[in-house]
Design a protein around this motif. Structure first.
Motif, mmCIF file in Angstrom:
data_model
loop_
_atom_site.group_PDB
_atom_site.id
_atom_site.type_symbol
_atom_site.label_atom_id
_atom_site.label_comp_id
_atom_site.label_asym_id
_atom_site.label_seq_id
_atom_site.Cartn_x
_atom_site.Cartn_y
_atom_site.Cartn_z
ATOM 1 N N TYR A 91 -68.562 -8.386 -82.333
ATOM 2 C CA TYR A 91 -67.335 -7.646 -82.112
ATOM 3 C C TYR A 91 -66.218 -8.439 -82.905
ATOM 4 O O TYR A 91 -66.349 -9.759 -83.060
ATOM 5 C CB TYR A 91 -67.007 -8.143 -80.569
ATOM 6 C CG TYR A 91 -65.405 -7.674 -80.093
ATOM 7 C CD1 TYR A 91 -65.071 -6.596 -80.192
ATOM 8 C CD2 TYR A 91 -64.553 -8.686 -80.154
ATOM 9 C CE1 TYR A 91 -63.751 -6.369 -79.793
ATOM 10 C CE2 TYR A 91 -63.293 -8.565 -80.052
ATOM 11 C CZ TYR A 91 -62.873 -7.297 -79.590
ATOM 12 O OH TYR A 91 -61.605 -6.752 -79.503
ATOM 13 N N CYS A 92 -65.378 -7.763 -83.585
ATOM 14 C CA CYS A 92 -64.559 -8.224 -84.630
ATOM 15 C C CYS A 92 -63.286 -7.648 -83.891
ATOM 16 O O CYS A 92 -62.756 -6.538 -83.856
ATOM 17 C CB CYS A 92 -64.520 -7.766 -85.676
ATOM 18 S SG CYS A 92 -66.140 -8.317 -86.483
ATOM 19 N N GLY A 93 -62.369 -8.819 -83.331
ATOM 20 C CA GLY A 93 -61.054 -8.333 -82.764
ATOM 21 C C GLY A 93 -59.871 -7.710 -83.678
ATOM 22 O O GLY A 93 -58.949 -7.199 -83.151
ATOM 23 N N GLY A 94 -60.189 -7.793 -84.872
ATOM 24 C CA GLY A 94 -59.312 -7.131 -85.949
ATOM 25 C C GLY A 94 -59.197 -5.555 -86.064
ATOM 26 O O GLY A 94 -58.326 -5.025 -86.492
ATOM 27 N N GLY A 95 -60.071 -4.920 -85.194
ATOM 28 C CA GLY A 95 -59.887 -3.483 -85.317
ATOM 29 C C GLY A 95 -61.282 -2.875 -85.970
ATOM 30 O O GLY A 95 -61.964 -3.755 -86.963
ATOM 31 N N SER A 96 -61.329 -1.724 -86.467
ATOM 32 C CA SER A 96 -62.306 -1.156 -87.292
ATOM 33 C C SER A 96 -61.834 -1.358 -88.755
ATOM 34 O O SER A 96 -60.789 -1.742 -89.089
ATOM 35 C CB SER A 96 -62.463 0.425 -87.136
ATOM 36 O OG SER A 96 -61.020 1.056 -87.623
#
Length: 104
Positions: A91-96
């Motif tokens: 999971y990367c919280g910065g978005g796609s």
């Protein structure tokens, strides 16, 4: 699908879906939590219909499995359950990537 190492176990035994974070070309993406480790994950859930050409999905999974680098999203595994393919990744919280590309 066998050649890319997809599990046929129930993914809900391993992951708790938190909420939907987006829609992609092939399906929805959810923020999730690994039940055993509490590690966050992003899970792309793709609906598979009979006769679908899944070559591009297989290529995406193969590429993710082979790429191991701190700047590349980590691949956690895949599940085939009923008519859906779950692709579990870091999971990367910065978005796609597409969101980040459009912002910069």
């Amino acid at each position: 699908m066998d050649r890319i190492g997809v599990s046929f176990l129930d993914p809900l035994n391993d992951y708790e879906l938190i909420h939907r974070i987006g829609c992609g070309t092939y399906g929805d993406v959810f923020k999730a939590r690994n039940i055993r480790t509490s590690e966050l994950a992003a899970i792309k859930i793709v609906k598979l219909d009979p006769g679908d050409d899944i070559t591009s999905i297989q290529q995406e999974i193969t590429m993710m499995k082979e790429c191991k680098h701190k700047n590349i999203v980590a691949y956690f595994g895949s599940y085939h359950r009923n008519t859906k393919l779950w692709i579990c990744m870091e999971y990367c919280g910065g978005g796609s990537l597409q969101d980040i590309y459009h912002c910069t």
